[in-house]
Design a protein around this motif. Structure first.
Motif, PDB file in Angstrom:
ATOM      1  N   VAL A 177      -2.723   1.628 -12.552  1.00  0.00           N
ATOM      2  CA  VAL A 177      -1.337   2.105 -12.479  1.00  0.00           C
ATOM      3  C   VAL A 177      -1.211   3.398 -13.265  1.00  0.00           C
ATOM      4  CG1 VAL A 177      -0.273  -0.151 -12.144  1.00  0.00           C
ATOM      5  CG2 VAL A 177      -0.614   0.702 -14.466  1.00  0.00           C
ATOM      6  N   ASP A 178      -0.121   4.108 -12.999  1.00  0.00           N
ATOM      7  CA  ASP A 178       0.177   5.351 -13.713  1.00  0.00           C
ATOM      8  C   ASP A 178      -0.993   6.324 -13.657  1.00  0.00           C
ATOM      9  OD1 ASP A 178       2.565   4.073 -14.405  1.00  0.00           O
ATOM     10  OD2 ASP A 178       1.740   3.356 -16.294  1.00  0.00           O
ATOM     11  N   ARG A 193      -2.871  -4.675 -15.595  1.00  0.00           N
ATOM     12  CA  ARG A 193      -3.369  -3.520 -14.840  1.00  0.00           C
ATOM     13  C   ARG A 193      -4.094  -2.613 -15.838  1.00  0.00           C
ATOM     14  NH1 ARG A 193      -1.308  -6.573 -11.500  1.00  0.00           N
ATOM     15  NH2 ARG A 193       0.224  -6.020  -9.943  1.00  0.00           N
ATOM     16  N   PHE A 194      -4.805  -1.619 -15.359  1.00  0.00           N
ATOM     17  CA  PHE A 194      -5.426  -0.637 -16.243  1.00  0.00           C
ATOM     18  C   PHE A 194      -4.867   0.733 -15.930  1.00  0.00           C
ATOM     19  CE2 PHE A 194      -8.059  -4.037 -17.427  1.00  0.00           C
ATOM     20  CZ  PHE A 194      -8.755  -3.688 -18.568  1.00  0.00           C
ATOM     21  N   THR A 195      -4.819   1.582 -16.947  1.00  0.00           N
ATOM     22  CA  THR A 195      -4.252   2.924 -16.838  1.00  0.00           C
ATOM     23  C   THR A 195      -5.113   3.893 -17.648  1.00  0.00           C
ATOM     24  OG1 THR A 195      -2.194   4.159 -17.080  1.00  0.00           O
ATOM     25  CG2 THR A 195      -2.698   2.593 -18.812  1.00  0.00           C
ATOM     26  N   PRO A 196      -5.128   5.167 -17.289  1.00  0.00           N
ATOM     27  CA  PRO A 196      -5.896   6.118 -18.084  1.00  0.00           C
ATOM     28  C   PRO A 196      -5.429   6.121 -19.545  1.00  0.00           C
ATOM     29  CG  PRO A 196      -5.259   7.120 -16.012  1.00  0.00           C
ATOM     30  CD  PRO A 196      -4.531   5.805 -16.099  1.00  0.00           C
ATOM     31  N   ALA A 197      -6.381   6.191 -20.466  1.00  0.00           N
ATOM     32  CA  ALA A 197      -6.047   6.253 -21.899  1.00  0.00           C
ATOM     33  C   ALA A 197      -5.409   7.607 -22.179  1.00  0.00           C
ATOM     34  CB  ALA A 197      -7.303   6.057 -22.742  1.00  0.00           C
ATOM     35  N   SER A 198      -4.453   7.605 -23.095  1.00  0.00           N
ATOM     36  CA  SER A 198      -3.791   8.877 -23.413  1.00  0.00           C
ATOM     37  C   SER A 198      -4.528   9.645 -24.486  1.00  0.00           C
ATOM     38  CB  SER A 198      -2.369   8.636 -23.847  1.00  0.00           C
ATOM     39  OG  SER A 198      -2.288   7.601 -24.785  1.00  0.00           O
ATOM     40  N   ARG A 223     -11.832   7.184 -19.881  1.00  0.00           N
ATOM     41  CA  ARG A 223     -11.406   6.015 -20.641  1.00  0.00           C
ATOM     42  C   ARG A 223     -10.139   5.434 -20.022  1.00  0.00           C
ATOM     43  NH1 ARG A 223     -14.236   3.104 -23.415  1.00  0.00           N
ATOM     44  NH2 ARG A 223     -12.579   2.602 -24.854  1.00  0.00           N
ATOM     45  N   VAL A 224     -10.096   4.095 -19.923  1.00  0.00           N
ATOM     46  CA  VAL A 224      -8.934   3.379 -19.414  1.00  0.00           C
ATOM     47  C   VAL A 224      -8.609   2.220 -20.351  1.00  0.00           C
ATOM     48  CG1 VAL A 224      -9.206   4.019 -16.986  1.00  0.00           C
ATOM     49  CG2 VAL A 224     -10.407   2.028 -17.872  1.00  0.00           C
ATOM     50  N   VAL A 225      -7.344   1.807 -20.327  1.00  0.00           N
ATOM     51  CA  VAL A 225      -6.888   0.712 -21.189  1.00  0.00           C
ATOM     52  C   VAL A 225      -6.017  -0.246 -20.393  1.00  0.00           C
ATOM     53  CG1 VAL A 225      -7.019   2.060 -23.318  1.00  0.00           C
ATOM     54  CG2 VAL A 225      -4.901   2.058 -21.995  1.00  0.00           C
ATOM     55  N   GLY A 226      -5.964  -1.482 -20.847  1.00  0.00           N
ATOM     56  CA  GLY A 226      -5.139  -2.493 -20.209  1.00  0.00           C
ATOM     57  C   GLY A 226      -3.672  -2.286 -20.520  1.00  0.00           C
ATOM     58  N   LYS A 227      -2.842  -2.726 -19.575  1.00  0.00           N
ATOM     59  CA  LYS A 227      -1.397  -2.590 -19.715  1.00  0.00           C
ATOM     60  C   LYS A 227      -0.750  -3.734 -18.948  1.00  0.00           C
ATOM     61  CE  LYS A 227       2.270   0.679 -18.468  1.00  0.00           C
ATOM     62  NZ  LYS A 227       2.558   1.998 -17.873  1.00  0.00           N
ATOM     63  N   LEU A 228       0.210  -4.405 -19.566  1.00  0.00           N
ATOM     64  CA  LEU A 228       0.953  -5.454 -18.880  1.00  0.00           C
ATOM     65  C   LEU A 228       2.160  -4.822 -18.190  1.00  0.00           C
ATOM     66  CD1 LEU A 228       0.772  -8.252 -21.579  1.00  0.00           C
ATOM     67  CD2 LEU A 228      -0.470  -8.153 -19.405  1.00  0.00           C
ATOM     68  N   ALA A 253       0.860  -1.192   0.000  1.00  0.00           N
ATOM     69  CA  ALA A 253       0.000   0.000   0.000  1.00  0.00           C
ATOM     70  C   ALA A 253       0.893   1.237   0.000  1.00  0.00           C
ATOM     71  CB  ALA A 253      -0.899  -0.032   1.219  1.00  0.00           C
ATOM     72  N   PRO A 254       0.432   2.326  -0.537  1.00  0.00           N
ATOM     73  CA  PRO A 254      -0.873   2.518  -1.162  1.00  0.00           C
ATOM     74  C   PRO A 254      -0.876   2.074  -2.626  1.00  0.00           C
ATOM     75  CG  PRO A 254       0.296   4.597  -1.132  1.00  0.00           C
ATOM     76  CD  PRO A 254       1.175   3.590  -0.441  1.00  0.00           C
ATOM     77  N   PHE A 255      -2.063   1.686  -3.091  1.00  0.00           N
ATOM     78  CA  PHE A 255      -2.277   1.375  -4.495  1.00  0.00           C
ATOM     79  C   PHE A 255      -3.714   1.711  -4.856  1.00  0.00           C
ATOM     80  CE2 PHE A 255      -2.782  -2.560  -2.081  1.00  0.00           C
ATOM     81  CZ  PHE A 255      -4.010  -3.029  -2.491  1.00  0.00           C
ATOM     82  N   MET A 256      -3.974   1.807  -6.152  1.00  0.00           N
ATOM     83  CA  MET A 256      -5.297   2.198  -6.644  1.00  0.00           C
ATOM     84  C   MET A 256      -6.024   0.994  -7.234  1.00  0.00           C
ATOM     85  SD  MET A 256      -5.552   5.527  -6.185  1.00  0.00           S
ATOM     86  CE  MET A 256      -6.965   5.855  -7.209  1.00  0.00           C
ATOM     87  N   ILE A 257      -7.325   0.922  -6.976  1.00  0.00           N
ATOM     88  CA  ILE A 257      -8.168  -0.065  -7.642  1.00  0.00           C
ATOM     89  C   ILE A 257      -9.331   0.669  -8.306  1.00  0.00           C
ATOM     90  CG2 ILE A 257      -7.552  -2.020  -6.180  1.00  0.00           C
ATOM     91  CD1 ILE A 257     -10.178  -1.608  -4.691  1.00  0.00           C
TER      92      ILE A 257
END
Length: 146
Positions: free
Chosen positions: A110-111, A141-146, A122-127, A90-94
């Motif tokens: 993440v990010d 994990r998922f991260t905000p789309a750019s 919008r969010v996208v998957g990321k390894l 911790a801390p982390f985001m879900i």
């Protein structure tokens, strides 16, 4: 070649609609059309059909953020399933994410700046790498789309 931590849940290859992002291994009921994640053999949550009625379906790694939160206190799982995986600290985001292909999932983010995350974003998957040894181990994990 990198190893996927949970290869039964996702793949590094994308879908036709989102080829640049990992896909999730979901399913679709051939009887009623219900789309679900993860793929499971127990029966459709809507109509109850099982067996051959449940077909594998690759779900795109893109979606819309419904809600998010920051976890401040987290007790690690004990004992660790794999000693070569970094423990989550911790801390982390879900977040809860409505995938473009239908199901809503809960996953790690993440990010992402917690103050900038907004429902409807919008969010996208990321390894991302999660291993501690010489072998590269990736988890979704998922991260905000750019």
């Amino acid at each position: 070649m990198p190893e996927l931590l949970k290869s039964d849940l996702y793949a590094s290859e994308g879908t036709t609609s989102a080829p640049d992002y990992p896909s999730l291994k979901g399913g679709k009921c051939a009887h009623c059309g219900y789309v679900f994640f993860p793929l499971q053999p127990y029966g459709c949550e809507v109509c109850g059909r099982a067996g051959d009625s449940l077909k594998p379906l690759a779900l795109s790694g893109c979606g819309t953020l419904i809600a998010s939160t920051k976890v401040h206190i987290h007790k690690p799982r004990a004992p660790a399933e794999r000693s070569d995986i970094k423990p989550r600290e911790a801390p982390f985001m879900i977040g809860s994410i409505k995938l473009d292909d239908g199901p809503t999932i809960r996953t790690l983010l993440v990010d992402a700046d917690e103050r900038a995350l907004k429902p409807g974003q919008r969010v996208v998957g990321k390894l991302v790498p999660v291993g501690e040894g010489a072998q590269v181990i990736l988890d979704l994990r998922f991260t905000p789309a750019s």
